[in-house]
Design a protein around this motif. Structure first.
Motif, PDB file in Angstrom:
ATOM      1  N   LEU A  47       0.827  -1.213   0.000  1.00 42.65           N
ATOM      2  CA  LEU A  47       0.000   0.000   0.000  1.00 42.65           C
ATOM      3  C   LEU A  47       0.858   1.258   0.000  1.00 42.65           C
ATOM      4  N   ALA A  48       1.973   1.217   0.766  1.00 43.10           N
ATOM      5  CA  ALA A  48       2.881   2.376   0.800  1.00 43.10           C
ATOM      6  C   ALA A  48       3.490   2.618  -0.579  1.00 43.10           C
ATOM      7  N   LEU A  49       3.866   1.554  -1.278  1.00 38.27           N
ATOM      8  CA  LEU A  49       4.430   1.693  -2.628  1.00 38.27           C
ATOM      9  C   LEU A  49       3.392   2.232  -3.600  1.00 38.27           C
ATOM     10  N   LEU A  50       2.145   1.767  -3.463  1.00 42.49           N
ATOM     11  CA  LEU A  50       1.073   2.277  -4.337  1.00 42.49           C
ATOM     12  C   LEU A  50       0.824   3.760  -4.074  1.00 42.49           C
ATOM     13  N   ASP A  51       0.875   4.164  -2.805  1.00 46.39           N
ATOM     14  CA  ASP A  51       0.711   5.584  -2.465  1.00 46.39           C
ATOM     15  C   ASP A  51       1.830   6.431  -3.076  1.00 46.39           C
ATOM     16  N   SER A  52       3.067   5.908  -3.011  1.00 39.52           N
ATOM     17  CA  SER A  52       4.208   6.673  -3.562  1.00 39.52           C
ATOM     18  C   SER A  52       4.161   6.728  -5.079  1.00 39.52           C
ATOM     19  N   MET A  53       3.478   5.776  -5.666  1.00 40.84           N
ATOM     20  CA  MET A  53       3.388   5.729  -7.125  1.00 40.84           C
ATOM     21  C   MET A  53       2.299   6.650  -7.680  1.00 40.84           C
ATOM     22  N   LYS A  54       1.314   6.995  -6.844  1.00 40.94           N
ATOM     23  CA  LYS A  54       0.141   7.734  -7.324  1.00 40.94           C
ATOM     24  C   LYS A  54       0.494   9.042  -8.055  1.00 40.94           C
ATOM     25  N   PRO A  55       1.444   9.849  -7.535  1.00 41.92           N
ATOM     26  CA  PRO A  55       1.775  11.100  -8.254  1.00 41.92           C
ATOM     27  C   PRO A  55       2.324  10.853  -9.667  1.00 41.92           C
ATOM     28  N   HIS A  56       2.872   9.672  -9.912  1.00 37.90           N
ATOM     29  CA  HIS A  56       3.455   9.356 -11.227  1.00 37.90           C
ATOM     30  C   HIS A  56       2.425   8.787 -12.195  1.00 37.90           C
ATOM     31  N   MET A  57       1.144   8.733 -11.749  1.00 40.29           N
ATOM     32  CA  MET A  57       0.110   8.139 -12.589  1.00 40.29           C
ATOM     33  C   MET A  57      -0.533   9.148 -13.537  1.00 40.29           C
ATOM     34  N   ALA A  58      -0.051  10.383 -13.518  1.00 41.39           N
ATOM     35  CA  ALA A  58      -0.593  11.398 -14.447  1.00 41.39           C
ATOM     36  C   ALA A  58      -0.380  10.922 -15.887  1.00 41.39           C
ATOM     37  N   GLY A  59      -1.437  10.966 -16.660  1.00 40.21           N
ATOM     38  CA  GLY A  59      -1.344  10.534 -18.050  1.00 40.21           C
ATOM     39  C   GLY A  59      -1.419   9.030 -18.239  1.00 40.21           C
ATOM     40  N   ALA A  60      -1.753   8.294 -17.170  1.00 41.44           N
ATOM     41  CA  ALA A  60      -1.841   6.833 -17.275  1.00 41.44           C
ATOM     42  C   ALA A  60      -3.013   6.438 -18.168  1.00 41.44           C
ATOM     43  N   THR A  61      -2.852   5.332 -18.852  1.00 46.74           N
ATOM     44  CA  THR A  61      -3.927   4.812 -19.703  1.00 46.74           C
ATOM     45  C   THR A  61      -4.989   4.159 -18.826  1.00 46.74           C
ATOM     46  N   GLU A  62      -6.144   3.825 -19.431  1.00 43.28           N
ATOM     47  CA  GLU A  62      -7.202   3.153 -18.682  1.00 43.28           C
ATOM     48  C   GLU A  62      -6.727   1.791 -18.182  1.00 43.28           C
ATOM     49  N   ALA A  63      -5.915   1.105 -18.997  1.00 48.16           N
ATOM     50  CA  ALA A  63      -5.396  -0.205 -18.597  1.00 48.16           C
ATOM     51  C   ALA A  63      -4.508  -0.075 -17.363  1.00 48.16           C
ATOM     52  N   GLU A  64      -3.667   0.984 -17.348  1.00 42.70           N
ATOM     53  CA  GLU A  64      -2.765   1.187 -16.217  1.00 42.70           C
ATOM     54  C   GLU A  64      -3.545   1.560 -14.943  1.00 42.70           C
ATOM     55  N   TRP A  65      -4.524   2.459 -15.099  1.00 47.45           N
ATOM     56  CA  TRP A  65      -5.329   2.860 -13.945  1.00 47.45           C
ATOM     57  C   TRP A  65      -6.118   1.671 -13.390  1.00 47.45           C
ATOM     58  N   SER A  66      -6.624   0.851 -14.286  1.00 48.61           N
ATOM     59  CA  SER A  66      -7.418  -0.312 -13.852  1.00 48.61           C
ATOM     60  C   SER A  66      -6.553  -1.293 -13.079  1.00 48.61           C
ATOM     61  N   LEU A  67      -5.346  -1.554 -13.578  1.00 47.20           N
ATOM     62  CA  LEU A  67      -4.452  -2.475 -12.885  1.00 47.20           C
ATOM     63  C   LEU A  67      -4.026  -1.896 -11.537  1.00 47.20           C
ATOM     64  N   TYR A  68      -3.758  -0.583 -11.522  1.00 51.41           N
ATOM     65  CA  TYR A  68      -3.387   0.102 -10.280  1.00 51.41           C
ATOM     66  C   TYR A  68      -4.519  -0.028  -9.246  1.00 51.41           C
ATOM     67  N   SER A  69      -5.747   0.211  -9.687  1.00 53.33           N
ATOM     68  CA  SER A  69      -6.914   0.132  -8.785  1.00 53.33           C
ATOM     69  C   SER A  69      -7.116  -1.292  -8.275  1.00 53.33           C
ATOM     70  N   LEU A  70      -6.928  -2.290  -9.160  1.00 50.96           N
ATOM     71  CA  LEU A  70      -7.083  -3.688  -8.764  1.00 50.96           C
ATOM     72  C   LEU A  70      -6.054  -4.058  -7.695  1.00 50.96           C
ATOM     73  N   MET A  71      -4.802  -3.609  -7.877  1.00 48.75           N
ATOM     74  CA  MET A  71      -3.761  -3.918  -6.900  1.00 48.75           C
ATOM     75  C   MET A  71      -4.030  -3.242  -5.556  1.00 48.75           C
ATOM     76  N   ARG A  72      -4.647  -2.054  -5.606  1.00 53.14           N
ATOM     77  CA  ARG A  72      -4.977  -1.375  -4.349  1.00 53.14           C
ATOM     78  C   ARG A  72      -6.076  -2.145  -3.607  1.00 53.14           C
ATOM     79  N   VAL A  73      -7.083  -2.603  -4.342  1.00 50.56           N
ATOM     80  CA  VAL A  73      -8.137  -3.403  -3.705  1.00 50.56           C
ATOM     81  C   VAL A  73      -7.521  -4.655  -3.070  1.00 50.56           C
TER      82      VAL A  73
END
Length: 587
Positions: A47-73
């Motif tokens: 969870l800490a790594l996902l939080d640190s990654m969030k600022p770098h998600m600007a411009g992410a594709t739908e596939a990337e956002w979906s995978l990111y959201s799935l990993m957070r769940v």
């Protein structure tokens, strides 16, 4: 093993650091995949790594956002963070079913099931776990996890054979993989299902097999938990000395996660073997836990203990606390129910919004068709509302008539009814004496009316006598004697004061033999459940609401609510619970 895990975490962290340093051109999906493996063994770090990654998600594709959201769940689930909404999960299901990588679907469905399980919505959780089982090969991790989740759902829903089968499949998978901890969890699940089917002896074999595995694995906390469950199983088998031995072993390894069940069962066992002082010490420890269910259980037992030992001050304190925690638990149940209703409502709102968005991109012809359907639906809804209103008014009128008949029946059974009739007869005699010589037809009519009133009085007296005979017969019946003997047995625990199926059938037969059509008359008034009918039977034989709570394994407040609800269902009026008791005794 721990060293290997630590090395993997360091390697993953280094990979993450390298990937973050790559700037806008970094492969986000590779980063998230690296976090995926960490979530399995160290959810907080993931969870800490996902939080640190969030600022770098600007411009992410739908596939990337979906995978990111799935990993957070997934990471939140592994970290025991309770999900209270399915908003994210519904988007993930839509994306992976329509456009995303289909290889991720079993994982998406599994965590959809976990989200709905967190929301106490097992009816929606179960189909997703079943999809995982259908899609995942029986040698894959998600297959056994889904089977275990289904096992718990079946267990809580009372489908014990299905639960046993699901836990069995989970056990077989983990046995082939050599995962002793997961084997133990599955074996305990199987044992719990067997317990609910009264297979206590067979359940013991599975508990002891699980105990061997956790001891080999060195898991002290889970070892104490299983020892407590074994003690509980021996308690149900009435082998109290053996139960005491296992309870003592469980107490030696108790921690914050296992304290409530272990303290509770150990205290009950100590009571059974005559170690009352030790039991009281454990009830006090149970009461000291920061857990509303623990305080609820302990306050009741301590209240009764001090009551029996004539310490009225302490008894009053703990019995007041018991009532307070009873209300707290009822509030929790209501809150969970409301949360579930809100979840369904929010889901429906989202579905309506999705339909609206789809309509905006359809042709005018489709919009016209939908509009026509909506108009028809509106007309049907209005007609249904009118019909519903008519039925409701009719039901209310019938309830009003029910109460009028009941009150009139009470009056006709009273001494006042006979007294009033006697007054009318006396008046008629005087009127008859005055009119006999003047008007023969009037005299005949008055004499007939006098005879009618005399007959009504005779019938009232017969009914009163019949009721007295019925009450005496019921009071001397074997089943009533058995009930009051059980309630007055000071050597038995309240939890042991239960009636068997045969006892309930005997009580039903006895009441209806002395008061013919008792059940039919209740059913004619309103729809009545099995537990509500049992409460009415106990009221009819003179059992107090407090003792009814004991015999039906309900709280005192639940019995009060039930009696109040029954009066409202029958007569459409909110009255005190005692009003229903009066009605039952009048039948």
């Amino acid at each position: 093993m721990k060293r290997t895990t630590a090395i993997l975490h360091v390697a993953a962290a280094l990979c993450m650091a390298c990937l973050f340093s790559c700037g806008d051109g970094m492969d986000r999906e590779a980063e998230i995949a690296a976090i995926d493996s960490i979530a399995d063994t160290d959810a907080p770090r993931a969870l800490a790594l996902l939080d640190s990654m969030k600022p770098h998600m600007a411009g992410a594709t739908e596939a990337e956002w979906s995978l990111y959201s799935l990993m957070r769940v997934k990471a939140e689930d592994k970290a025991y963070i309770v999900h209270k909404t399915d908003t994210v999960m519904l988007r993930l299901i839509d994306y992976y079913e329509e456009d995303g990588d289909k290889r991720r679907l079993p994982q998406v469905y599994y965590y959809a099931g976990r989200v709905y399980a967190d929301m106490y919505d097992n009816d929606r959780a179960l189909p997703y776990f079943q999809k995982v089982v259908e899609m995942a090969d029986s040698s894959r991790t998600l297959y056994y996890k889904a089977q275990a989740q289904m096992g718990y759902i079946f267990l809580y829903q009372g489908l014990y054979e299905k639960g046993f089968n699901a836990f069995s499949k989970s056990y077989k998978y983990n046995k082939t993989r050599g995962n002793k901890s997961n084997q133990a969890y599955a074996l305990c699940g199987m044992a719990n299902c067997l317990q609910r089917m009264n297979g206590y002896k067979q359940a013991m074999q599975y508990f002891k097999q699980a105990l061997i595995l956790v001891r080999e694995n060195g898991d002290k906390s889970y070892e104490a938990d299983i020892l407590g469950q074994i003690a509980n199983n021996y308690y149900y088998l009435k082998q109290y000395r053996i139960a005491e031995k296992y309870a003592q072993q469980a107490l030696a390894g108790v921690d914050s996660t296992t304290a409530r069940p272990i303290y509770a069962i150990a205290a009950d066992i100590y009571n059974k073997v005559g170690k009352e002082d030790s039991a009281v010490i454990l009830y006090n420890k149970l009461y000291a836990l920061d857990d509303v269910y623990a305080k609820y259980s302990a306050s009741k037992r301590l209240g009764h203990y001090y009551l029996e030992h004539k310490n009225m001050a302490k008894a009053a304190i703990f019995l007041d606390e018991y009532d307070r925690y009873t209300d707290s638990i009822q509030a929790i149940i209501q809150t969970e129910t409301v949360a579930k209703i809100d979840a369904v409502y929010n889901y429906n709102i989202r579905e309506e919004e999705n339909e609206r968005l789809k309509e905006e991109i359809t042709t005018d012809r489709f919009i016209i068709t939908v509009a026509a359907v909506l108009v028809i639906a509106a007309i049907l809804a209005v007609l249904a509302l009118i019909q519903y209103s008519k039925k409701k008014r009719l039901a209310e009128r019938m309830k009003h008539e029910n109460e009028k008949r009941y009150l009139n029946s009470l009056y006709e059974q009273s001494s006042k009814f006979i007294s009033d009739n006697n007054s009318k007869i006396e008046a008629l005699k005087q009127e008859l004496a005055a009119s006999a010589s003047k008007n023969m037809s009037l005299a005949a009519a008055l004499k007939a009316k006098e005879k009618q009133l005399s007959n009504l009085n005779m019938m009232a007296e017969i009914r009163t006598k019949n009721r007295e005979l019925a009450a005496a017969g019921l009071e001397n019946s074997d089943i009533r004697t058995k009930i009051f003997t059980l309630l007055n047995d000071n050597t038995a625990n309240d939890f042991d004061k239960k009636l068997s199926t045969e006892d309930w059938q005997s009580l039903d037969k006895e009441v209806n033999s002395h008061y013919p059509e008792f059940k039919e008359r209740l059913s004619a008034l309103c729809r009545i459940s099995d537990i509500e009918y049992r409460v009415c039977l106990l009221l009819k034989v003179g059992v107090s609401p407090k003792d009814i709570a004991t015999l039906t394994i309900k709280t005192k407040s639940a019995i009060s609510v039930m009696r109040k609800r029954l009066y409202f269902k029958a007569f459409g009026k909110v009255e005190a619970p005692e009003k229903w008791d009066e009605f039952i005794l009048s039948l």
